[in-house]
Design an enzyme around this catalytic site. Sequence first.
Site, PDB file in Angstrom:
ATOM      1  N   TYR A 138     -97.625  46.212  58.402  1.00 52.74           N
ATOM      2  CA  TYR A 138     -97.045  46.525  59.883  1.00 52.74           C
ATOM      3  C   TYR A 138     -95.563  46.124  59.614  1.00 52.74           C
ATOM      4  O   TYR A 138     -95.141  44.966  58.925  1.00 52.74           O
ATOM      5  CB  TYR A 138     -97.564  45.243  60.532  1.00 52.74           C
ATOM      6  CG  TYR A 138     -96.880  45.157  61.728  1.00 52.74           C
ATOM      7  CD1 TYR A 138     -96.067  46.091  62.240  1.00 52.74           C
ATOM      8  CD2 TYR A 138     -97.283  44.190  62.839  1.00 52.74           C
ATOM      9  CE1 TYR A 138     -95.584  46.135  63.718  1.00 52.74           C
ATOM     10  CE2 TYR A 138     -96.638  44.114  63.861  1.00 52.74           C
ATOM     11  CZ  TYR A 138     -95.733  44.973  64.384  1.00 52.74           C
ATOM     12  OH  TYR A 138     -95.251  45.102  65.715  1.00 52.74           O
ATOM     13  N   LYS A 167     -98.375  50.652  59.852  1.00 52.00           N
ATOM     14  CA  LYS A 167     -97.915  50.490  61.412  1.00 52.00           C
ATOM     15  C   LYS A 167     -96.326  50.190  61.297  1.00 52.00           C
ATOM     16  O   LYS A 167     -95.803  49.267  61.028  1.00 52.00           O
ATOM     17  CB  LYS A 167     -98.662  49.222  62.250  1.00 52.00           C
ATOM     18  CG  LYS A 167     -98.360  49.164  63.579  1.00 52.00           C
ATOM     19  CD  LYS A 167     -99.405  47.947  64.061  1.00 52.00           C
ATOM     20  CE  LYS A 167     -98.963  47.691  65.771  1.00 52.00           C
ATOM     21  NZ  LYS A 167     -97.687  47.345  65.917  1.00 52.00           N
TER      22      LYS A 167
END
Length: 256
Positions: A138, A167
């Site tokens: 992320y 992400k």
Amino acid sequence: MNTDSIKGIIVPLITPIDENQIIDEARLRRIVDHVIEDGVHGILAYGSNSEFYCVEEEEMKRGLRIILDQTKGRVPVLMGIGAIHTPVCVRIAKWAVEMGADAISVLQPMFLKPTEEQLYRHFKTIAEAVPDKPMLLYNNPGRVGYTLSAKLVTRLAHTVPNIVGVKDTSGDMTLTTEQFSRITAAFQQMLTDLQAAAPDQVDMDVDVSDLEGLETSLDARMWANDDLSVARGEFDLNLTKDGETITLPLVLELVD
């Protein structure tokens, strides 16, 4: 590595808190039903929207247990991990998977500025703690203060089998393009190495070890709210050779 749990729209849930500063179970169950009934393909527990940094670990466990129970297998549940201490991240990853999480998403440590080597060891250690579950990196530079470089993402993608995606909330399309280019090359080399090591055990629909004849295309789906403060893009990198295709998914989010 099965990545069926990481497809389509995966929504990060907010965390309803009652007047006693604990998770409001009834409201959390309603939120789970609401997003599933509206058609999401997965749920992310304790993403940025959850304000995970305000939730104690035992209460976090309780919340995940509620989410999993209310979901009842209707959609995959991913566990977001944002601790800054590697052993804490490992501990959370292990109990989340033991409880039934389908995958994990790990934010780079905030308040710190680790070296590339330190970040590599951080993410690798967490992924290796749950080797049978897919893990997303992320990248949230706006909240953390630094970005995950394309070089680092490539190295992780090439050397850690269950790190399967990113992400990304940077909104940096130049970085995204470089990541696609680097990860595609790394993916090609990984498949070549696997075929050489165990030719009878590696099942591939597409041989991308040889660049000749390899075609690439990018499918994009974009969404934004009315004031453009939140935007989301879903991208599929398609690698096609000899009539067969492999698709590598990537999701980008931009929050103002």
